[in-house]
Write an enzyme that holds these catalytic residues in place. Structure first.
Site, PDB file in Angstrom:
ATOM      1  N   LYS A   1       0.478  -1.501   0.189  1.00  0.00           N
ATOM      2  CA  LYS A   1      -0.099  -0.154  -0.131  1.00  0.00           C
ATOM      3  C   LYS A   1       0.816   0.822  -0.072  1.00  0.00           C
ATOM      4  CE  LYS A   1      -1.514   1.330   4.106  1.00  0.00           C
ATOM      5  NZ  LYS A   1      -1.393   3.225   4.481  1.00  0.00           N
ATOM      6  N   ASN A   2       1.941   1.311   1.218  1.00  0.00           N
ATOM      7  CA  ASN A   2       2.534   2.799   0.583  1.00  0.00           C
ATOM      8  C   ASN A   2       3.209   2.516  -0.084  1.00  0.00           C
ATOM      9  OD1 ASN A   2       0.826   3.138   3.236  1.00  0.00           O
ATOM     10  ND2 ASN A   2       2.785   2.635   5.582  1.00  0.00           N
TER      11      ASN A   2
ATOM     12  N   CYS B   1      -4.286  12.456  12.862  1.00  0.00           N
ATOM     13  CA  CYS B   1      -4.590  11.229  13.217  1.00  0.00           C
ATOM     14  C   CYS B   1      -4.807  10.396  14.586  1.00  0.00           C
ATOM     15  CB  CYS B   1      -4.737  10.322  12.214  1.00  0.00           C
ATOM     16  SG  CYS B   1      -3.021  10.291  11.942  1.00  0.00           S
TER      17      CYS B   1
ATOM     18  N   ARG C   1       0.832  14.923  13.430  1.00  0.00           N
ATOM     19  CA  ARG C   1       1.241  14.644  11.693  1.00  0.00           C
ATOM     20  C   ARG C   1       1.782  16.063  11.094  1.00  0.00           C
ATOM     21  NH1 ARG C   1      -0.779   9.086   9.525  1.00  0.00           N
ATOM     22  NH2 ARG C   1       1.118   9.308   8.015  1.00  0.00           N
TER      23      ARG C   1
ATOM     24  N   ASP D   1       4.844   0.893  11.701  1.00  0.00           N
ATOM     25  CA  ASP D   1       3.867   0.411  11.112  1.00  0.00           C
ATOM     26  C   ASP D   1       3.625  -1.182  11.737  1.00  0.00           C
ATOM     27  OD1 ASP D   1       3.136   2.745   9.938  1.00  0.00           O
ATOM     28  OD2 ASP D   1       3.980   1.894   8.329  1.00  0.00           O
TER      29      ASP D   1
ATOM     30  N   ARG E   1      -8.425  -0.453   5.484  1.00  0.00           N
ATOM     31  CA  ARG E   1      -7.640   0.998   4.585  1.00  0.00           C
ATOM     32  C   ARG E   1      -6.865   0.243   4.227  1.00  0.00           C
ATOM     33  NH1 ARG E   1      -5.833   4.981   8.350  1.00  0.00           N
ATOM     34  NH2 ARG E   1      -4.670   5.328   6.430  1.00  0.00           N
TER      35      ARG E   1
HETATM   36  N1  EPU Z   1       7.032  14.809  10.501  1.00  0.00           N
HETATM   37  C1  EPU Z   1       7.582  16.277  10.676  1.00  0.00           C
HETATM   38  N2  EPU Z   1       7.235  17.364  10.112  1.00  0.00           N
HETATM   39  C2  EPU Z   1       6.908  16.672   8.684  1.00  0.00           C
HETATM   40  C3  EPU Z   1       6.444  15.194   8.502  1.00  0.00           C
HETATM   41  C4  EPU Z   1       7.043  14.786   9.099  1.00  0.00           C
HETATM   42  O1  EPU Z   1       7.698  16.766  11.850  1.00  0.00           O
HETATM   43  O2  EPU Z   1       6.841  17.895   7.902  1.00  0.00           O
HETATM   44  C5  EPU Z   1       7.477  13.477  11.770  1.00  0.00           C
HETATM   45  C6  EPU Z   1       5.721  13.088  11.401  1.00  0.00           C
HETATM   46  O3  EPU Z   1       5.069  13.502  12.644  1.00  0.00           O
HETATM   47  C7  EPU Z   1       6.859  12.406  12.444  1.00  0.00           C
HETATM   48  C8  EPU Z   1       7.743  11.455  11.662  1.00  0.00           C
HETATM   49  O4  EPU Z   1       8.734  12.676  10.866  1.00  0.00           O
HETATM   50  O5  EPU Z   1       7.080  12.198  14.010  1.00  0.00           O
HETATM   51  C9  EPU Z   1       7.653  10.645  10.147  1.00  0.00           C
HETATM   52  O6  EPU Z   1       6.701  10.599   9.578  1.00  0.00           O
HETATM   53  P1  EPU Z   1       6.934  10.917   7.817  1.00  0.00           P
HETATM   54  O7  EPU Z   1       6.810  11.975   7.328  1.00  0.00           O
HETATM   55  O8  EPU Z   1       7.896   9.591   7.925  1.00  0.00           O
HETATM   56  O9  EPU Z   1       5.248   9.552   8.416  1.00  0.00           O
HETATM   57  P2  EPU Z   1       4.645   9.311   6.804  1.00  0.00           P
HETATM   58  O10 EPU Z   1       5.159   9.575   5.269  1.00  0.00           O
HETATM   59  O11 EPU Z   1       3.771  10.395   6.737  1.00  0.00           O
HETATM   60  C10 EPU Z   1       4.741   7.484   5.861  1.00  0.00           C
HETATM   61  C11 EPU Z   1       3.600   5.659   6.533  1.00  0.00           C
HETATM   62  C12 EPU Z   1       3.354   5.366   7.441  1.00  0.00           C
HETATM   63  C13 EPU Z   1       4.353   5.214   8.233  1.00  0.00           C
HETATM   64  C14 EPU Z   1       5.445   6.800   8.504  1.00  0.00           C
HETATM   65  C15 EPU Z   1       6.846   6.034   8.963  1.00  0.00           C
HETATM   66  C16 EPU Z   1       2.494   6.314   4.202  1.00  0.00           C
HETATM   67  C17 EPU Z   1       1.309   6.310   3.463  1.00  0.00           C
HETATM   68  N3  EPU Z   1       2.458   6.547   5.216  1.00  0.00           N
HETATM   69  O12 EPU Z   1       4.061   8.231   6.481  1.00  0.00           O
HETATM   70  O13 EPU Z   1       2.343   4.426   7.473  1.00  0.00           O
HETATM   71  O14 EPU Z   1       3.853   4.844   9.998  1.00  0.00           O
HETATM   72  O15 EPU Z   1       5.503   6.836   6.437  1.00  0.00           O
HETATM   73  O16 EPU Z   1       6.958   5.124   8.123  1.00  0.00           O
HETATM   74  O17 EPU Z   1       3.361   5.845   3.225  1.00  0.00           O
HETATM   75  C18 EPU Z   1       0.378   2.942   8.366  1.00  0.00           C
HETATM   76  O18 EPU Z   1       0.432   2.758   6.881  1.00  0.00           O
HETATM   77  O19 EPU Z   1      -0.230   2.467   8.708  1.00  0.00           O
HETATM   78  C19 EPU Z   1       1.462   4.198   7.660  1.00  0.00           C
HETATM   79  C20 EPU Z   1       0.881   5.478   9.312  1.00  0.00           C
END
Ligand code: EPU
Length: 422
Positions: free
Chosen positions: A22-23, A117, A122, A309, A401
Site C-alpha cells: 500500500k505505502n 489522526c 502529523r 507500522d 484501509r
Molecule cells: N514529520 C514532521 N514534519 C513533516 C513530516 C513528518 O515532523 O513534515 C514527522 C512525523 O510527525 C513523524 C515523523 O516525521 O514523527 C515521520 O513521519 P513520516 O513523514 O515519515 O510519515 P508519513 O510519510 O506521513 C509514512 C507511512 C506511515 C508510516 C510512516 C513512518 C504512507 C502512506 N504512510 O507516513 O504508514 O507510519 O511513513 O514510517 O506511506 C500506515 O501504513 O499505517 C502508516 C501510518
C-alpha cells in the site's frame, strides 16, 4: 458499520501470499501524474486507501481503470484541476503526496492541509520546506496549502531531517518535484524506506535520473519530461510482518510467500530473539513457534530500524511473552491507542510517555474492543486469534484501509474471523 467477531484461541497452518505494498503504491500512483499518457501499475491491492487515491486522481482529471488482475491503469494525459479537495484529503492523509508531482507538472497546486489522526499530529512542514528550497512559493489559505512556481523549479541541496528522523512522504514529494526541476537536487537525510526506493525506481523507469537510491543521500538530475510506464510495486513488508506475528501469537507454522526478507531484517531479528523461528524459503519464509516467547525491548526507528507500522502488532505478541518487555515509540510518540484496548483483553501494559512496559501474561481474554487506526486494528485481530473466547472488534473499516479482506486471508489458515454488521 462492519464489525469482526473473532473466536479464539486458534492454531494456524498453511501458506499465505503477501500483496503489493500500500505505502509503495500510493506515492507511485501520485508519480504517474508526472507523465502525460497511460501508466500501468501492477500488483496494486484492493484497499480503501487505494480507492481514495483513485478518487483523488480522478478528481484531478485522470482516467482510472482497474483490471481484475490488480493492474491499475492511470491515464494522466489531462490534468485540468490540480486541487486536492478537503473532502478527499480528509479521508486519507497520504493524499499530500500529490503536492510534489502536481507542482512539477502544472507549476501550481492546491492541497487541503491534512489534519492529525489517531496516531498523532502529523505535520507537513518538512514537505513544504523541501518544495520551497526548490523555488516554490507556498502559502496557506482557507485550510489549503497553495504552492506555485510559475517559472518552474530549480535543483538545490535540501536537508530533509526532522525531530523524528527523516520523512517518508516528505522525501517522496521532494523527489517527485525534483525530477522535472532544472539542474541537480541533492536530498540529504532522505528517508531510506523500501517504499521510497520503489518510488525512485518507478521514476527512473519513467526517464528520471536519480542515484543513491536506498541511501539517505539522493541525487536527482532534472530531466525535461517523463514518459508513462508499466511497473510492479514491491510486496508489502508490513503485511508480511503482520502474518509473521500471526504465526507467532498463535504458536503455529505459516509459510509466507512473496515477501522480501531483506526489507524485514529488524523484524526477523526481534522474532528470533523472542523464540520464533524464521527460515527463508522460496520467495518468502516459514515462520513457526513451538515454545514460550521471551520478552525483549523494541524501539521503533526509521528504516532499517524496527518499523512503527509493526509496533502495535508486536505489542500483542509481547503481551504473551514470559517476562517484562519495553516498547519505545520514536516515530509517532502518541501511537498507542491500542494499549487501552489490549488491556481490556487482560494484557498488562503500562504507558509511561513514549514507552510502554509490557508485563507478559499467561493468556489474553476476549472482550469487545475498538479499532482506532490501521495498525492498532491489526494488533487487535492478532490478539483476538490468541485470546480465549469471542472478541468483537468495532470500526473494522480502519483495517480495510490497509489489509485486503484480512478475514478471507486468515480463515483458510484456521482463523475464525467473521465480518458482521453492527
Ligand atoms: N514529520 C514532521 N514534519 C513533516 C513530516 C513528518 O515532523 O513534515 C514527522 C512525523 O510527525 C513523524 C515523523 O516525521 O514523527 C515521520 O513521519 P513520516 O513523514 O515519515 O510519515 P508519513 O510519510 O506521513 C509514512 C507511512 C506511515 C508510516 C510512516 C513512518 C504512507 C502512506 N504512510 O507516513 O504508514 O507510519 O511513513 O514510517 O506511506 C500506515 O501504513 O499505517 C502508516 C501510518
Amino acid at each position: 458499520m462492519d464489525i469482526f467477531r473473532i473466536e479464539g484461541p486458534v492454531k494456524l497452518s498453511g501458506s499465505v501470499r503477501v500483496n503489493g505494498s500500500k505505502n509503495a503504491a500510493l506515492p507511485i500512483m501520485a508519480a504517474a501524474l508526472l507523465a502525460p499518457g497511460k501508466s500501468v501499475i501492477k500488483s496494486v491491492p484492493y484497499l480503501l486507501d487505494i480507492s481514495v487515491c483513485e478518487e483523488l486522481l480522478a478528481s484531478l482529471g485522470c482516467k482510472i481503470e482497474r483490471k481484475e488482475n490488480r493492474d491499475l491503469h492511470i491515464d494522466a494525459t489531462t490534468i485540468d484541476n490540480p486541487v486536492g479537495e478537503y473532502d478527499i484529503v480528509r479521508k486519507m492523509r497520504a493524499s499530500i503526496c500529490i503536492l510534489g508531482p502536481l507542482l512539477a507538472r502544472c507549476n501550481r497546486v492546491e492541497v487541503s492541509m491534512p489534519g492529525g489522526c489517531a496516531i498523532g499530529d502529523r505535520p507537513v512542514n518538512l514537505h513544504i520546506r523541501g518544495l520551497e528550497a526548490l523555488g516554490a512559493k507556498v502559502h496557506l489559505k482557507n485550510g489549503y496549502i497553495i504552492a506555485e512556481a510559475p517559472n518552474g523549479l530549480t535543483g538545490k541541496e535540501i536537508f530533509m531531517g526532522g525531530p523524528f528522523g527523516s520523512t517518508v512522504l516528505g522525501t517522496a514529494n521532494v523527489l517527485m518535484a525534483a525530477v522535472l526541476a532544472k539542474g541537480r537536487t541533492v536530498i540529504e537525510s532522505a528517508a531510506c524506506e523500501p517504499e521510497v526506493s520503489d518510488l525512485a525506481n518507478f521514476l527512473n523507469k519513467m526517464g528520471a535520473k536519480i542515484s543513491g537510491i536506498g541511501s539517505p543521500h539522493l541525487i536527482i538530475d532534472g530531466v525535461k519530461e517523463l514518459h508513462p510506464v508499466e511497473y510492479e510495486v514491491i510486496p508489502d513488508r508490513i503485511e508480511a510482518g503482520t502474518f509473521m506475528a500471526a504465526a507467532a501469537i498463535t504458536e503455529s507454522e505459516l509459510t509466507i510467500e512473496h515477501c522480501q526478507l531483506g526489507d524485514l531484517m529488524a523484524v526477523v531479528e526481534k522474532l528470533r530473539e523472542i523464540g520464533v523461528n524464521v527460515e527463508p524459503s522460496g520467495n518468502g519464509c516459514v515462520v513457526s513457534r513451538t515454545g514460550p516467547m521471551k520478552p525483549t525491548d523494541i524501539t521503533t526507528q526509521p528504516y532499517p530500524g524496527f518499523p512503527t507500522d509493526l509496533q502495535a502488532q508486536f505489542m500483542s505478541l509481547l503481551a504473551l511473552a514470559k517476562g517484562n518487555s519495553f516498547v519505545i515509540e520514536k516515530i509517532f510518540p502518541d501511537r498507542f491507542m491500542h494499549v487501552a484496548e489490549l488491556n481490556r483483553m487482560a494484557a498488562d501494559l503500562r504507558k509511561e510517555g513514549q514507552i510502554v512496559i509490557v508485563a507478559g501474561v499467561e493468556k489474553l481474554i476476549a472482550a469487545p474492543v475498538m479499532a482506532s487506526d490501521l495498525r492498532a486494528s491489526a494488533a487487535l485481530v492478532l490478539a483476538g486469534m490468541a485470546a480465549e473466547g469471542t472478541t468483537i472488534i468495532n470500526r473494522v473499516y480502519h483495517i480495510d484501509r490497509g489489509y485486503e479482506k484480512i478475514e478471507e486471508r486468515l480463515n483458510p489458515l484456521g482463523a475464525k474471523i467473521f465480518r458482521e454488521k453492527e
